[in-house]
Design a protein around this motif. Sequence first.
Motif: not given
Length: 90
Positions: A45-64
């Motif tokens: 809950d503490k650090n995971g939210e930031s990491l999840r957002r970062q990976l989500s954004t990076a993943g969408q860019r990479r998939a594009a």
Amino acid sequence: AMACGAPVIASRIPALTETTGAAARLFDPQNVPELARNIIELLDDKNGESLRRQLSTAGQRRAAEFSWENTARQTMQVYAEGVSRFGKKT
């Protein structure tokens, strides 16, 4: 998963490393504790939210980067290079 915005954890094997780039957490596929650590870090809950957002954004860019349009453009570039390098000789 990356295209849908899901954070990705993937095996550190050449095909997935090349495909995911820096948009996923990679782990040694023979190292179960390393996989577990990555999952726990994403769920934390503490650090995971930031990491999840970062990976989500990076993943969408990479998939594009893997669109059909990009694939067609790169294929045409390879053909053009081949024709200019090995084209008809008279």
